[in-house]
Design an enzyme around this catalytic site. Sequence first.
Site, PDB file in Angstrom:
ATOM      1  N   HIS A  19       2.296  33.016  -1.813  1.00  0.00           N
ATOM      2  CA  HIS A  19       3.558  32.277  -1.816  1.00  0.00           C
ATOM      3  C   HIS A  19       3.575  31.437  -0.548  1.00  0.00           C
ATOM      4  CE1 HIS A  19       7.736  31.307  -2.683  1.00  0.00           C
ATOM      5  NE2 HIS A  19       7.883  31.337  -1.366  1.00  0.00           N
ATOM      6  N   CYS A  20       3.689  30.130  -0.699  1.00  0.00           N
ATOM      7  CA  CYS A  20       3.673  29.216   0.436  1.00  0.00           C
ATOM      8  C   CYS A  20       5.110  28.941   0.867  1.00  0.00           C
ATOM      9  CB  CYS A  20       2.971  27.913   0.057  1.00  0.00           C
ATOM     10  SG  CYS A  20       2.842  26.775   1.439  1.00  0.00           S
TER      11      CYS A  20
END
Length: 172
Positions: A19-20
């Site tokens: 997850h960025c």
Amino acid sequence: PRAHHCKVCKRCVHIMDHHCTFLANCIGRGNRKLFLLSLYYGFLLSVLVVLTAPKALGTMASATTHSQEPPEALYVLYLIICFVVFLQSAMYSVATFSLAAFQTFLVQRDETTIEFRRLHEENESQPTLDPNDALLNPHGFKEVFGRCVLLWFLPIFPNESRPEPSYDELPT
């Protein structure tokens, strides 16, 4: 199974890498190519700034030293801003190169960040390159970038590598 549930997005992502927080999105099968391309393009742009900024700074500084008049405040401010941009670009190029190199390493091994971390946490070992691993595994690159090498560095999805509509995009 290579699908994972993201606690932040509250959805399942096929071949989830991570997850960025900067993009506020999960990086997975549907957008990993675009994520990698943004790293490559960002690195190239920052290197371009690092290579061209010293010449511009030198030209402006030499114009100031040859002049009999003191430099104007805006001119000095412009020099300072250019120098700060140069330093930020240098730091950004190191960061994007490191992240792009690691992600490229994972792509050639056909792994995700989650799989990489899980494997090395279970083995309690430092990651090493196995000489039996192909250094340029074409399967890993074709899985992410598509079959046509000419389109690898373009932000498009050829028909054979376009993400399939799946439950990845549906909120849960």
